[in-house]
Write a protein that holds these residues in place. Structure first.
Motif, PDB file in Angstrom:
ATOM      1  N   ASN A 174       0.799  -1.216   0.000  1.00 27.05           N
ATOM      2  CA  ASN A 174       0.000   0.000   0.000  1.00 27.05           C
ATOM      3  C   ASN A 174       0.833   1.268   0.000  1.00 27.05           C
ATOM      4  N   GLN A 175       1.993   1.265   0.598  1.00 27.05           N
ATOM      5  CA  GLN A 175       2.761   2.478   0.736  1.00 27.05           C
ATOM      6  C   GLN A 175       4.202   2.217   0.343  1.00 27.05           C
ATOM      7  N   PRO A 176       4.845   3.203  -0.321  1.00 28.48           N
ATOM      8  CA  PRO A 176       6.248   3.037  -0.684  1.00 28.48           C
ATOM      9  C   PRO A 176       7.150   2.907   0.534  1.00 28.48           C
ATOM     10  N   LEU A 177       6.763   3.560   1.635  1.00 21.78           N
ATOM     11  CA  LEU A 177       7.565   3.446   2.853  1.00 21.78           C
ATOM     12  C   LEU A 177       7.568   2.009   3.350  1.00 21.78           C
ATOM     13  N   GLU A 178       6.407   1.333   3.182  1.00 18.66           N
ATOM     14  CA  GLU A 178       6.311  -0.059   3.589  1.00 18.66           C
ATOM     15  C   GLU A 178       7.292  -0.914   2.798  1.00 18.66           C
ATOM     16  N   ILE A 179       7.357  -0.663   1.490  1.00 19.92           N
ATOM     17  CA  ILE A 179       8.257  -1.421   0.623  1.00 19.92           C
ATOM     18  C   ILE A 179       9.699  -1.187   1.024  1.00 19.92           C
ATOM     19  N   SER A 180      10.064   0.091   1.213  1.00 18.38           N
ATOM     20  CA  SER A 180      11.443   0.429   1.543  1.00 18.38           C
ATOM     21  C   SER A 180      11.858  -0.161   2.887  1.00 18.38           C
ATOM     22  N   CYS A 181      11.001  -0.070   3.873  1.00 21.44           N
ATOM     23  CA  CYS A 181      11.330  -0.622   5.191  1.00 21.44           C
ATOM     24  C   CYS A 181      11.444  -2.141   5.137  1.00 21.44           C
ATOM     25  N   MET A 182      10.577  -2.775   4.354  1.00 15.69           N
ATOM     26  CA  MET A 182      10.643  -4.223   4.220  1.00 15.69           C
ATOM     27  C   MET A 182      11.970  -4.647   3.588  1.00 15.69           C
ATOM     28  N   LEU A 183      12.365  -3.956   2.499  1.00 15.08           N
ATOM     29  CA  LEU A 183      13.637  -4.281   1.845  1.00 15.08           C
ATOM     30  C   LEU A 183      14.819  -4.029   2.775  1.00 15.08           C
ATOM     31  N   LEU A 184      14.726  -2.951   3.567  1.00 22.25           N
ATOM     32  CA  LEU A 184      15.806  -2.653   4.507  1.00 22.25           C
ATOM     33  C   LEU A 184      15.947  -3.750   5.553  1.00 22.25           C
ATOM     34  N   LEU A 185      14.842  -4.193   6.122  1.00 17.71           N
ATOM     35  CA  LEU A 185      14.884  -5.231   7.147  1.00 17.71           C
ATOM     36  C   LEU A 185      15.354  -6.567   6.571  1.00 17.71           C
ATOM     37  N   VAL A 186      14.859  -6.895   5.380  1.00 23.32           N
ATOM     38  CA  VAL A 186      15.256  -8.163   4.757  1.00 23.32           C
ATOM     39  C   VAL A 186      16.747  -8.168   4.446  1.00 23.32           C
ATOM     40  N   MET A 187      17.244  -7.078   3.873  1.00 23.15           N
ATOM     41  CA  MET A 187      18.672  -7.010   3.535  1.00 23.15           C
ATOM     42  C   MET A 187      19.536  -6.981   4.786  1.00 23.15           C
ATOM     43  N   PHE A 188      19.042  -6.342   5.852  1.00 25.18           N
ATOM     44  CA  PHE A 188      19.807  -6.339   7.100  1.00 25.18           C
ATOM     45  C   PHE A 188      19.946  -7.756   7.644  1.00 25.18           C
ATOM     46  N   GLY A 189      18.844  -8.514   7.629  1.00 17.86           N
ATOM     47  CA  GLY A 189      18.923  -9.899   8.081  1.00 17.86           C
ATOM     48  C   GLY A 189      19.825 -10.743   7.203  1.00 17.86           C
ATOM     49  N   LYS A 190      19.765 -10.519   5.894  1.00 18.75           N
ATOM     50  CA  LYS A 190      20.614 -11.294   4.981  1.00 18.75           C
ATOM     51  C   LYS A 190      22.085 -10.980   5.196  1.00 18.75           C
ATOM     52  N   VAL A 191      22.418  -9.705   5.354  1.00 19.93           N
ATOM     53  CA  VAL A 191      23.813  -9.313   5.572  1.00 19.93           C
ATOM     54  C   VAL A 191      24.341  -9.912   6.879  1.00 19.93           C
ATOM     55  N   CYS A 192      23.532  -9.869   7.928  1.00 22.69           N
ATOM     56  CA  CYS A 192      23.951 -10.467   9.204  1.00 22.69           C
ATOM     57  C   CYS A 192      24.202 -11.967   9.038  1.00 22.69           C
TER      58      CYS A 192
ATOM     59  N   LEU B 201      29.932  -8.635   0.523  1.00 24.75           N
ATOM     60  CA  LEU B 201      30.260  -7.209   0.379  1.00 24.75           C
ATOM     61  C   LEU B 201      29.236  -6.490  -0.493  1.00 24.75           C
ATOM     62  N   LEU B 202      28.793  -7.141  -1.562  1.00 27.80           N
ATOM     63  CA  LEU B 202      27.804  -6.520  -2.442  1.00 27.80           C
ATOM     64  C   LEU B 202      26.466  -6.360  -1.718  1.00 27.80           C
ATOM     65  N   ASP B 203      26.084  -7.348  -0.931  1.00 21.96           N
ATOM     66  CA  ASP B 203      24.855  -7.218  -0.131  1.00 21.96           C
ATOM     67  C   ASP B 203      24.971  -6.069   0.864  1.00 21.96           C
ATOM     68  N   PHE B 204      26.157  -5.928   1.462  1.00 18.41           N
ATOM     69  CA  PHE B 204      26.373  -4.844   2.425  1.00 18.41           C
ATOM     70  C   PHE B 204      26.282  -3.479   1.733  1.00 18.41           C
ATOM     71  N   ILE B 205      26.815  -3.373   0.516  1.00 14.35           N
ATOM     72  CA  ILE B 205      26.731  -2.114  -0.234  1.00 14.35           C
ATOM     73  C   ILE B 205      25.285  -1.787  -0.564  1.00 14.35           C
TER      74      ILE B 205
END
Length: 339
Positions: A19-37, A64-68
Motif C-alpha cells: 500500500n505504501q512506498p515506505l512499507e516497501i522500503s522498510c521491508m527491503l531494509l529489514l530483509v537485507m539487514f537480516g541477509k547481511v547479518c 560485500l555486495l549485499d552490504f553495499i
C-alpha cells in the motif's frame, strides 16, 4: 515485454501488492539487514584454515555486495530525496537497485556453480600447486570478471532498464520482484541426484548407521561407522558414495529438507534473497563431494587435501581409522571410519 525480457534473463516476474512506498522500503531494509547479518555470520563461523578456492572468494564478494546494497537502501531511506554527482536519488531508486541486483543474481547461478565445479575437479587431487599469491589473484580476477559480466548482461539491454524505470515511475506503490529460474532448476537437480544416490546405496547407509558408535578422537567427539572393505572398484565407489552422503547429510540435512519443502509448496523466493552465503556453502559442499567421487582414484592422502571444505570434514571418507582399542573380533574384515 517485461515477461519476455525476464525470461531471457532466466528469471520470473512477480509483483507483490503493497500500500505504501515506505512499507516497501522498510521491508527491503529489514530483509537485507537480516541477509547481511547471516552472510557475515557464516563467514565468521567457517573453518579458517582452508585452501583458497573460487567459491570462497565469491562468497566474500557476495557478502560485500549485499552490504553495499544495504547501505544504499539505508542512505536513500534516510535522506529521501537528494542529488549526488548530478544524479537525483529518490525512494523509487531503492526498488530499482534491488531489481537490478535481483536480475544479476538470477543470471549468475549457472556460471558460478560451473566455475566452482571445474575448479574443484581440476584441483582436488593436485599435489603441486601454483604459488598461493598467484592463485589468489587468479580467483579475484575471475570473481570480478563474473560480476562485471553479470551486470553488463543486465544493463547492456536498454529495454530492461527503461522497462524498470517506467514500471517504478507509474507504479510507485509496487515493487516487482524477480525469481531466478536457474536457482529453481539447480535445487531440483540436486534433490534428484541426492535421491538417486540414496536409492543406489540405501542398504549400505542403513548398515553403517546401525553400526554407528560415538567415540573420542583427538579430544573431540566423533562418530564411528564400520564397513567391510573391498578391493573391487565398483564396491569401493559405492562405499565411498555412502560415506560421502553421510558426511554431506550430517552437516546439510536441514538445507536438503528446506529445499524439498520449498519445492513441494511451490514457494518462490526473490533472487536477491535466494543467492546468499549459506546457500553457496551448501552448493560448495555438494560440488566438493561430487569432485571427490569423480576423482577418487586420483586422490592422494595428504593433510592439505582435507582442508578444502570450510564446513564438512571429508578426511575419513578416504582414510580408515585404525584404533588400537578395537577388539580383535571387530578388526577382522572390518575397518572403522570416522565422518
Amino acid at each position: 515485454m517485461a515477461a519476455l525480457l525476464c525470461e531471457n534473463c532466466s528469471s520470473r516476474f512477480h509483483q507483490p501488492q503493497l500500500n505504501q512506498p515506505l512499507e516497501i522500503s522498510c521491508m527491503l531494509l529489514l530483509v537485507m539487514f537480516g541477509k547481511v547479518c547471516l552472510d557475515f555470520f557464516m563467514l565468521q563461523i567457517k573453518h579458517k584454515k582452508v585452501k583458497v578456492s573460487f567459491m570462497g572468494y565469491f562468497c566474500v564478494s557476495l557478502a560485500l555486495l549485499d552490504f553495499i546494497l544495504l547501505l544504499n537502501i539505508a542512505v536513500i531511506l534516510y535522506l529521501e530525496d537528494f542529488a549526488l554527482w548530478g544524479v537525483r536519488f529518490t525512494k523509487y531508486h531503492i526498488c530499482l537497485f534491488t531489481q537490478i541486483i535481483s536480475l544479476t543474481y538470477g543470471t549468475l547461478h549457472y556460471p558460478v556453480y560451473l566455475v566452482a565445479g571445474l575448479d574443484y575437479y581440476m584441483t582436488i587431487a593436485q599435489t603441486s600447486q601454483f604459488p598461493r599469491r598467484s592463485r589468489r589473484l587468479f580467483y579475484i580476477f575471475v570473481v570480478v570478471f563474473i560480476w562485471i559480466s553479470g551486470f553488463f548482461c543486465i544493463l547492456k539491454v536498454p529495454a530492461i532498464y527503461e522497462e524498470l524505470e517506467i514500471r517504478n515511475h507509474f507504479s510507485p506503490y509496487q515493487c516487482p520482484l524477480y525469481v531466478s529460474v536457474q536457482s529453481y532448476s539447480v535445487s531440483v537437480a540436486m534433490l534428484v541426484l541426492i535421491g538417486m544416490a540414496l536409492m543406489v546405496c540405501w542398504k549400505e547407509m542403513i548398515t553403517m548407521l546401525l553400526s554407528m558408535r560415538v567415540a573420542s578422537f583427538a579430544s573431540q567427539p566423533v562418530l564411528m561407522f564400520s564397513y567391510v572393505s573391498s578391493n573391487n572398484s565398483t564396491c569401493f565407489k559405492r562405499q565411498l558414495l555412502t560415506r560421502l552422503l553421510i558426511c554431506f547429510l550430517g552437516t546439510w540435512a536441514p538445507f536438503v529438507l528446506l529445499q524439498f519443502i520449498i519445492l513441494f509448496l511451490g514457494a518462490w523466493i526473490p533472487a536477491y534473497m535466494e543467492m546468499n552465503v549459506p546457500w553457496l556453502y551448501f552448493i560448495n559442499s555438494f560440488l566438493i563431494a561430487v569432485a571427490y567421487w569423480c576423482r577418487c582414484h586420483d586422490i592422494e592422502l595428504t593433510e592439505e587435501m582435507w582442508s578444502t571444505d570450510p564446513f564438512v570434514s571429508w578426511k575419513f571418507c578416504f582414510m580408515p581409522f585404525n584404533s588400537e582399542n578395537i577388539e580383535p573380533a571387530e578388526k577382522s574384515g572390518t575397518v572403522i571410519v570416522i565422518c
